[in-house]
Each structure stands twice: as structure tokens, then as C-alpha cells.
Design a protein around this motif. Structure first.
Motif, PDB file in Angstrom:
ATOM      1  N   CYS A  77     -12.144  31.635  -2.120  1.00  0.00           N
ATOM      2  CA  CYS A  77     -10.797  31.876  -1.602  1.00  0.00           C
ATOM      3  C   CYS A  77     -10.813  32.963  -0.532  1.00  0.00           C
ATOM      4  CB  CYS A  77      -9.862  32.255  -2.745  1.00  0.00           C
ATOM      5  SG  CYS A  77      -8.159  32.586  -2.239  1.00  0.00           S
ATOM      6  N   TRP A  78     -11.503  34.062  -0.779  1.00  0.00           N
ATOM      7  CA  TRP A  78     -11.547  35.154   0.193  1.00  0.00           C
ATOM      8  C   TRP A  78     -12.240  34.726   1.492  1.00  0.00           C
ATOM      9  CZ3 TRP A  78      -8.870  39.524   0.076  1.00  0.00           C
ATOM     10  CH2 TRP A  78      -8.405  40.018  -1.136  1.00  0.00           C
ATOM     11  N   THR A  79     -13.404  34.081   1.392  1.00  0.00           N
ATOM     12  CA  THR A  79     -14.130  33.684   2.599  1.00  0.00           C
ATOM     13  C   THR A  79     -13.377  32.620   3.400  1.00  0.00           C
ATOM     14  OG1 THR A  79     -15.400  32.124   1.242  1.00  0.00           O
ATOM     15  CG2 THR A  79     -16.374  34.289   1.635  1.00  0.00           C
ATOM     16  N   SER A  80     -12.714  31.687   2.707  1.00  0.00           N
ATOM     17  CA  SER A  80     -11.923  30.674   3.418  1.00  0.00           C
ATOM     18  C   SER A  80     -10.746  31.306   4.138  1.00  0.00           C
ATOM     19  CB  SER A  80     -11.437  29.603   2.439  1.00  0.00           C
ATOM     20  OG  SER A  80     -12.517  28.978   1.778  1.00  0.00           O
ATOM     21  N   LEU A 126     -22.659  46.988   7.302  1.00  0.00           N
ATOM     22  CA  LEU A 126     -22.191  45.937   6.413  1.00  0.00           C
ATOM     23  C   LEU A 126     -21.158  46.487   5.444  1.00  0.00           C
ATOM     24  CD1 LEU A 126     -25.556  44.179   5.498  1.00  0.00           C
ATOM     25  CD2 LEU A 126     -23.963  43.595   7.320  1.00  0.00           C
ATOM     26  N   LYS A 127     -20.132  45.705   5.201  1.00  0.00           N
ATOM     27  CA  LYS A 127     -19.126  46.013   4.188  1.00  0.00           C
ATOM     28  C   LYS A 127     -19.314  45.017   3.062  1.00  0.00           C
ATOM     29  CE  LYS A 127     -15.517  48.552   3.043  1.00  0.00           C
ATOM     30  NZ  LYS A 127     -15.564  50.035   2.964  1.00  0.00           N
ATOM     31  N   LEU A 128     -20.016  45.425   2.007  1.00  0.00           N
ATOM     32  CA  LEU A 128     -20.367  44.535   0.911  1.00  0.00           C
ATOM     33  C   LEU A 128     -19.232  44.486  -0.097  1.00  0.00           C
ATOM     34  CD1 LEU A 128     -24.068  45.652   0.434  1.00  0.00           C
ATOM     35  CD2 LEU A 128     -23.293  43.460   1.312  1.00  0.00           C
ATOM     36  N   LEU A 129     -18.827  43.251  -0.444  1.00  0.00           N
ATOM     37  CA  LEU A 129     -17.754  43.014  -1.400  1.00  0.00           C
ATOM     38  C   LEU A 129     -18.255  42.020  -2.443  1.00  0.00           C
ATOM     39  CD1 LEU A 129     -14.867  42.554   1.188  1.00  0.00           C
ATOM     40  CD2 LEU A 129     -15.358  44.621  -0.121  1.00  0.00           C
ATOM     41  N   CYS A 130     -17.738  42.133  -3.656  1.00  0.00           N
ATOM     42  CA  CYS A 130     -18.180  41.275  -4.749  1.00  0.00           C
ATOM     43  C   CYS A 130     -16.966  40.806  -5.533  1.00  0.00           C
ATOM     44  CB  CYS A 130     -19.155  42.028  -5.654  1.00  0.00           C
ATOM     45  SG  CYS A 130     -19.871  41.003  -6.962  1.00  0.00           S
ATOM     46  N   ALA A 131     -16.855  39.474  -5.703  1.00  0.00           N
ATOM     47  CA  ALA A 131     -15.758  38.886  -6.481  1.00  0.00           C
ATOM     48  C   ALA A 131     -16.218  38.659  -7.914  1.00  0.00           C
ATOM     49  CB  ALA A 131     -15.297  37.589  -5.843  1.00  0.00           C
ATOM     50  N   GLN A 149     -22.032  35.068   3.314  1.00  0.00           N
ATOM     51  CA  GLN A 149     -22.309  35.027   1.894  1.00  0.00           C
ATOM     52  C   GLN A 149     -23.647  35.714   1.639  1.00  0.00           C
ATOM     53  OE1 GLN A 149     -21.996  31.323  -0.140  1.00  0.00           O
ATOM     54  NE2 GLN A 149     -19.848  31.021   0.388  1.00  0.00           N
ATOM     55  N   VAL A 150     -23.751  36.395   0.523  1.00  0.00           N
ATOM     56  CA  VAL A 150     -24.950  37.161   0.173  1.00  0.00           C
ATOM     57  C   VAL A 150     -25.747  36.391  -0.870  1.00  0.00           C
ATOM     58  CG1 VAL A 150     -25.837  39.347  -0.692  1.00  0.00           C
ATOM     59  CG2 VAL A 150     -23.751  39.307   0.679  1.00  0.00           C
ATOM     60  N   VAL A 151     -27.014  36.151  -0.557  1.00  0.00           N
ATOM     61  CA  VAL A 151     -27.934  35.489  -1.475  1.00  0.00           C
ATOM     62  C   VAL A 151     -28.720  36.558  -2.222  1.00  0.00           C
ATOM     63  CG1 VAL A 151     -29.785  33.790  -1.679  1.00  0.00           C
ATOM     64  CG2 VAL A 151     -28.095  33.571   0.149  1.00  0.00           C
ATOM     65  N   ASN A 152     -28.798  36.410  -3.562  1.00  0.00           N
ATOM     66  CA  ASN A 152     -29.500  37.385  -4.404  1.00  0.00           C
ATOM     67  C   ASN A 152     -28.898  38.779  -4.258  1.00  0.00           C
ATOM     68  OD1 ASN A 152     -31.324  35.411  -5.325  1.00  0.00           O
ATOM     69  ND2 ASN A 152     -32.723  35.779  -3.609  1.00  0.00           N
ATOM     70  N   GLY A 153     -27.569  38.848  -4.366  1.00  0.00           N
ATOM     71  CA  GLY A 153     -26.895  40.137  -4.239  1.00  0.00           C
ATOM     72  C   GLY A 153     -27.256  41.116  -5.343  1.00  0.00           C
ATOM     73  N   ARG A 154     -27.547  40.607  -6.540  1.00  0.00           N
ATOM     74  CA  ARG A 154     -27.940  41.501  -7.635  1.00  0.00           C
ATOM     75  C   ARG A 154     -29.249  42.211  -7.338  1.00  0.00           C
ATOM     76  NH1 ARG A 154     -25.661  40.971 -12.797  1.00  0.00           N
ATOM     77  NH2 ARG A 154     -24.060  39.358 -13.018  1.00  0.00           N
ATOM     78  N   ARG A 155     -30.214  41.465  -6.846  1.00  0.00           N
ATOM     79  CA  ARG A 155     -31.537  42.051  -6.613  1.00  0.00           C
ATOM     80  C   ARG A 155     -31.564  42.931  -5.374  1.00  0.00           C
ATOM     81  NH1 ARG A 155     -35.790  40.432  -3.553  1.00  0.00           N
ATOM     82  NH2 ARG A 155     -34.729  38.478  -3.058  1.00  0.00           N
ATOM     83  N   LEU A 156     -30.886  42.515  -4.304  1.00  0.00           N
ATOM     84  CA  LEU A 156     -30.963  43.250  -3.042  1.00  0.00           C
ATOM     85  C   LEU A 156     -30.045  44.462  -3.009  1.00  0.00           C
ATOM     86  CD1 LEU A 156     -31.100  40.271  -0.500  1.00  0.00           C
ATOM     87  CD2 LEU A 156     -32.990  41.724  -1.252  1.00  0.00           C
ATOM     88  N   TYR A 180     -21.482  36.662  -7.053  1.00  0.00           N
ATOM     89  CA  TYR A 180     -20.476  36.163  -6.109  1.00  0.00           C
ATOM     90  C   TYR A 180     -20.181  37.229  -5.057  1.00  0.00           C
ATOM     91  CZ  TYR A 180     -20.068  33.485 -10.403  1.00  0.00           C
ATOM     92  OH  TYR A 180     -20.352  32.759 -11.532  1.00  0.00           O
ATOM     93  N   THR A 181     -21.219  37.552  -4.274  1.00  0.00           N
ATOM     94  CA  THR A 181     -21.140  38.630  -3.302  1.00  0.00           C
ATOM     95  C   THR A 181     -20.987  38.056  -1.899  1.00  0.00           C
ATOM     96  OG1 THR A 181     -22.668  39.829  -4.726  1.00  0.00           O
ATOM     97  CG2 THR A 181     -22.219  40.787  -2.582  1.00  0.00           C
ATOM     98  N   PHE A 182     -20.201  38.723  -1.071  1.00  0.00           N
ATOM     99  CA  PHE A 182     -20.076  38.401   0.343  1.00  0.00           C
ATOM    100  C   PHE A 182     -19.908  39.702   1.110  1.00  0.00           C
ATOM    101  CE2 PHE A 182     -15.827  38.508  -1.333  1.00  0.00           C
ATOM    102  CZ  PHE A 182     -15.019  39.002  -0.321  1.00  0.00           C
ATOM    103  N   CYS A 183     -19.997  39.638   2.419  1.00  0.00           N
ATOM    104  CA  CYS A 183     -19.889  40.847   3.226  1.00  0.00           C
ATOM    105  C   CYS A 183     -19.248  40.518   4.557  1.00  0.00           C
ATOM    106  CB  CYS A 183     -21.259  41.506   3.428  1.00  0.00           C
ATOM    107  SG  CYS A 183     -22.282  40.706   4.687  1.00  0.00           S
ATOM    108  N   ILE A 184     -18.748  41.538   5.224  1.00  0.00           N
ATOM    109  CA  ILE A 184     -18.192  41.432   6.572  1.00  0.00           C
ATOM    110  C   ILE A 184     -18.932  42.415   7.453  1.00  0.00           C
ATOM    111  CG2 ILE A 184     -15.917  40.594   5.877  1.00  0.00           C
ATOM    112  CD1 ILE A 184     -14.903  43.415   5.928  1.00  0.00           C
ATOM    113  N   LYS A 185     -19.141  42.023   8.695  1.00  0.00           N
ATOM    114  CA  LYS A 185     -19.842  42.879   9.646  1.00  0.00           C
ATOM    115  C   LYS A 185     -19.301  42.636  11.039  1.00  0.00           C
ATOM    116  CE  LYS A 185     -23.724  40.440  11.691  1.00  0.00           C
ATOM    117  NZ  LYS A 185     -23.333  40.894  13.038  1.00  0.00           N
ATOM    118  N   PRO A 186     -19.429  43.595  11.956  1.00  0.00           N
ATOM    119  CA  PRO A 186     -19.012  43.365  13.350  1.00  0.00           C
ATOM    120  C   PRO A 186     -19.765  42.188  13.956  1.00  0.00           C
ATOM    121  CG  PRO A 186     -19.359  45.706  12.955  1.00  0.00           C
ATOM    122  CD  PRO A 186     -19.838  44.990  11.733  1.00  0.00           C
TER     123      PRO A 186
END
Length: 563
Positions: free
Chosen positions: A335-338, A322-327, A292-299, A306-312
């Protein structure tokens, strides 16, 4: 010219002075050539080549190990002994060193550092194969936490704003080896009530609109039944929907249709088409970790929070990896992370849930057994008279209830007296504080500015003082968006008021608690005085049993632990 005769009978002419060098002290030189002639003159003499009849070379000597040890003992014993300047540190019973700071004798122990909610940390020696569940139990014991379950280790990368909850079966040292040397990553220890909540309320975590049509091959099973069946088997339905994806090396975001299956994450190259020729594989779930991404707007300039990402999983955290995704909503991100977790770990996640549930039940049964055993050895006594007497259990409970009510009345009375002017005496006919006054009574007026609110709530873990609204939402989100998660804080806009922050359906709602005064006594209410409480503790205890005006009862306090 000097003539020298050797023992072989030959005559040798030597030009210049010479000297005789003898080796050895015995007469063994008589058996062969015994003289060495060293020429002292620089002029090369005319010498005939002489070949000795016997030439002895030096041979290696084999030294036995016993002799080596004996020599080492002789040399070490000959060295002077150096006195120990700190003899007290060598005695474990009298050692002032804190337990846990000295590494154990076993070679497979490693030192890890875990941070708490108060930014303080604790160092622990753990084995190479220690799991996150085992480390949490060790921290619960060392930090003297009240409960055993619902604790979790969080992998946190502050500079990147990434965090994820380690699964109970993950090895902690294996996770740390994926961090780079210059990374600022660390482990956090905190509550996470939502770790397995999708097993309890699957319909809340997997809405029907996000379930793929191809997930139900028979088209005759309801979505709720399908989800429960898949979750019991350790699987998950296919998830579909639009997500905002950050384009590589750019701050722009693009809206793309994604499909999550057991085989991986796919994106559609043509709208929301799910035809195989339009699907492009984005990632393989077995080699990925979801954060999960904290402060996705600022960073990262995300379009929503509601940002999350996937990484190796086995690679260090880099922006290019990083593959940044935003719901669009918190419900969609959850739902996506679960689904990512379920597809990656499968039955292992369900086994972890069953083990956690059985461990919690065993802990509760053990606590009740211990309390019953301690109560059996005690006898209730009444010492109010001249002599003590034994009283029954029912009478003891009523006495305990009355004492609790009188204690609360005294505390509230002292709070009012401290804020009132001298000479004013409160009315003694106010109702008791044992229960909330229900509807039908006279509504109380707003509290005067001089009345001091009760401070009984300050020592409870669900009270967080003057945190802001955004900070309260962050605390609730960190410890799990489950129904009934709550905390109480000071209101930053209304003086002498409090705010109850409650989670319901993956959203945090805020309720204003207003102090009101009636009959010279001060109370608290959330419905304009229709239902009043003597203090915040009574308000919490009432709503833990009765829902009242709230959408759900108070279940899980948002607490912090100091390591």
C-alpha cells in the motif's frame, strides 16, 4: 687601416680584417647599402652609426584553403600505403562480427547491459531517449519471448539490497547516470504482473484501515468508491499508519506515525496526531525514488522482512542518503509503495496502464487473426486408411483430443513400467487421462517407492525443479504478488512429491501434490486422491479453468527468461 667608401660617398675607417657578404644574384644591391661588415676581431672598433636608407621586413603570406588541401593531398599521396591485415571485417555481408556488437553510425546511440534470470546478460545499443518500455520490447524480440506484455526493467543494487521497477516512461540512460562509477548497480529483465494491478483490484492494495479520514472531505462516499474515483483520475487517497524507521547512524528502529499526502511524506511528533503543529515534513515525493529492500533483516537489522526505503532520485546510493522504513505486513508495504508511485507520477501512471492494456489487446487480436488466416488455408486430412480423406473441423478436434489423451496415457504407462519389476504388467482397464476423476471414486493408495513420476512437466516454464520454499516465495514476490501467480517445484521433505506455490491476497500459499497409485497406474492429487490427474500438466490445465480446492484459479506462471 682600411678605408671603405660606400655608394653614398662617405668614408668609413675600419680597423682589422673584414669580409664581404653578398645577398642575391642580381645587381639590385647597387641601389643601396649592399655590404655587411662582420668584425672578426674582439676589440670594439670606433665606428660611426650607420642608418640604412631602406629596411625591408618579412611579411606574412596568406595561404588559401585550396592550397592547403592540395598540399595535404600531395603529402598524403606521397606516403606509402599500409595494407589492411583484416579485410574481411570491413565487408558487412561477410563480417563475422555479431550484430549489435558494432556501434551504429548514429552518434546518439549508447550501449547498455541487461541481465536475465540466469545471470547471463545481453548488450543493446539504444538511443539517448529510449524508455524502459521500448527497451523491454527490444529484449522481447531479441530473446524470443512468447508474450509481449508484463515485462519490466528492474534497477538492482546488490550490495545495498535495493530494487525497484522502472516505470514505462522513464529514460533508461537517465537512470544510469545517477549511478556512481564504483556502484555495482545493474538492470534486470523479468516479469512483473503487479505493475498496474492496483488499477484492477484497488480494494486489495488500499485497505480501508490505511486510508486517512481527511481524504474524504464529504464523509459521504464509501472508501471503495473514493479509491476507484481517485485512481481513474490518476490520483491516490491519503495513506496513514505506523512504520518502523531506522534512526540515522544507528541500528535501532523507532515506531513512528506517518502520513502520506500529495505534498509529501510527514511524520507525527506526538503519537498519531495529525494536527499541523505536530506534523513534520520528511521528504518531497517529486524528488524521491522508492525501493524495496531485499534481506532487510540481515543487511539493516530490520524488525520484519517488509522493508522499503526512499532516496533522492538524482543522487548515488549511499547509506546516509537512504530513509529506511519497515511495515508490519506485506499488505501495508504494498500500500505504501503503490501510493508513493501514484502521488509521484499521477496521470502518467494511468496513461501507461491504458497503453499497456490496449497493446495487450491488440497483440491478442493480431494473434487470433493470424491463426484464423493460417487455419483457413489448411484442410484437415485423415491418413489412417489406405488413402487420405478430408474430414470436418469437429471430427478433427475430436481426433486431436483423442490423440492427446492417448499420448498422455502412453507417457504415464512408460513411467510406471520403468519403475516396476520385470514380469508385472499394468492393468489395461484404467480410466483415460483426458479429464480428472471427480469425487465419489475410490481413494488411491500412496505411490510405491519404485514408481517413477512422470517427467512431462520438466519442459514447462512454471516448473522450477528443486528450489526451496523461501526461494519460491522470493520468485513469486519478484514477479508480482497478484492473485493466480504460481509455480510448481520438487518437495524437499517428501520424496516423489511436488509443491504448488500459489499467490493469493498478497501471500504465497503452498499445496502438496502427492503421487498415488490405483489399478497399477500412477496419478497425482492434492486432496488425498479425491481428484486425481495423470500428470502435472493435466493438473495445471484443470486448475487454470476450475478453482477446485484452491482459493483462486491458476493465471500467471512464474517464468524466467534466458538472455
Amino acid at each position: 687601416m682600411l678605408m671603405v667608401q660606400t655608394t653614398t660617398g662617405d668614408m668609413t675607417a675600419v680597423a682589422g680584417p673584414w669580409e664581404e657578404l653578398m645577398e642575391g644574384e642580381d645587381d639590385s644591391y647597387l641601389s643601396g647599402s649592399t655590404m655587411t661588415l662582420d668584425l672578426l676581431d674582439d676589440e670594439p672598433p670606433a665606428l660611426r652609426h650607420l642608418e640604412p636608407r631602406h629596411l625591408t621586413h618579412s611579411q606574412p603570406i596568406t595561404i588559401s584553403p585550396a592550397r592547403v588541401k592540395a598540399d595535404e593531398g600531395r603529402w598524403s599521396s606521397s606516403l606509402p600505403t599500409i595494407p589492411n591485415p583484416f579485410p574481411e571485417l570491413c565487408s558487412p555481408p561477410q563480417s563475422p562480427v555479431v550484430i549489435g556488437s558494432v556501434p551504429p553510425s548514429a552518434s546518439d546511440k549508447h550501449l547498455i547491459r541487461v541481465f536475465g534470470e540466469d545471470s547471463y546478460s545481453r548488450s543493446l545499443w539504444v538511443s539517448r531517449g529510449a524508455t524502459a518500455k521500448e527497451v523491454c520490447h527490444l529484449l522481447v524480440q531479441t530473446a524470443h519471448c512468447s508474450d509481449q506484455e508484463s515485462w519490466a526493467l528492474i534497477e538492482f543494487h546488490p550490495s545495498r539490497g535495493l530494487e525497484r521497477c522502472l516505470e514505462d516512461h522513464e529514460m533508461v540512460l537517465q537512470v544510469q547516470t545517477s549511478w556512481s562509477i564504483k556502484a555495482d548497480a545493474k538492470l534486470l529483465f523479468r516479469k512483473n504482473y503487479a505493475k498496474y494491478e492496483f488499477f484492477r483490484t484497488p480494494a486489495l492494495f488500499f485497505p480501508e484501515a490505511m486510508i486517512s479520514d481527511s481524504a474524504d472531505a464529504s464523509h459521504g462516499i464509501k472508501s471503495s468508491e473514493l479509491i476507484e474515483t481517485l485512481l481513474r483520475s490518476g490520483s491516490c487517497p491519503e495513506i496513514q499508519g505506523f512504520l518502523q524507521v531506522k534512526e540515522p547512524s544507528r541500528r535501532a528502529w523507532k515506531r513512528v506515525y506517518f502520513l502520506l499526502r500529495r505534498s509529501g511524506l510527514y511524520s507525527s511528533t506526538k503519537g498519531s496526531s495529525k494536527e499541523p503543529r505536530h506534523l513534520q515534513c520528511v521528504a518531497d515525493l517529486g524528488q524521491l525514488s522508492v525501493f524495496q529492500v531485499v534481506n532487510g533483516r540481515r543487511l539493516y537489522g530490520a524488525p520484519s522482512n517488509y522493508t522499503f526505503c526512499i532516496k533522492p532520485a538524482r543522487e548515488p546510493v549511499h547509506t546516509r542518503g537512504l530513509k529506511l522504513l519497515c511495515a508490519e505486513t506485506e499488505e501495508a508495504r504494498t500500500c505504501w509503495t503503490s501510493a508513493f508511485r501514484l502521488f509521484k507520477y499521477g496521470k502518467q501512471l494511468h496513461s501507461n496502464f491504458q497503453f499497456s492494456k490496449s497493446a495487450a489487446q491488440w497483440s491478442n487480436d493480431r494473434t487470433e487473426t493470424r491463426l484464423r488466416g493460417s487455419d483457413a488455408s489448411l484442410v484437415a486430412m485423415d491418413f489412417s486408411g489406405s488413402a487420405g480423406r478430408v474430414i470436418s473441423a469437429s471430427e478433427a478436434k475430436s481426433v486431436e483430443r483423442e490423440e492427446g489423451q492417448s499420448w498422455r496415457r502412453r507417457e504415464a504407462l512408460l513411467g510406471n513400467l520403468a519403475g516396476r519389476a520385470p514380469g508385472l504388467r499394468p492393468d489395461s482397464g484404467a480410466p483415460g487421462a483426458g479429464g480428472a476423476r471427480g469425487a465419489g471414486g475410490t481413494k488411491g493408495t500412496s505411490a510405491s517407492q519404485g514408481a517413477r513420476p512422470s517427467s512431462i512437466h520438466r519442459g514447462h516454464p512454471w516448473f522450477h525443479g528443486g528450489v526451496s520454499r523461501r526461494e519460491a516465495e522470493r520468485l513469486v514476490e519478484e514477479q508480482g504478488l497478484v492473485d493466480g501467480m504460481f509455480l510448481i517445484r520438487d518437495s524437499q521433505q517428501q520424496a516423489l512429491c511436488f509443491v504448488l506455490s500459489l499467490c493469493h491476497k498478497l501471500k504465497t500459499k503452498h499445496y502438496l501434490v502427492i503421487p498415488c497409485e490405483e489399478g497399477g497406474r500412477q496419478y497425482y492429487s492434492m486432496d488425498d486422491g479425491v481428484t486425481v490427474f495423470a500428470d502435472l500438466l493435466q493438473l495445471v490445465e484443470f486448475h487454470q479453468i476450475n478453482r477446485g480446492i484452491l482459493p483462486v484459479c491458476l493465471k500467471h506462471p512464474c517464468v524466467g527468461v534466458a538472455l
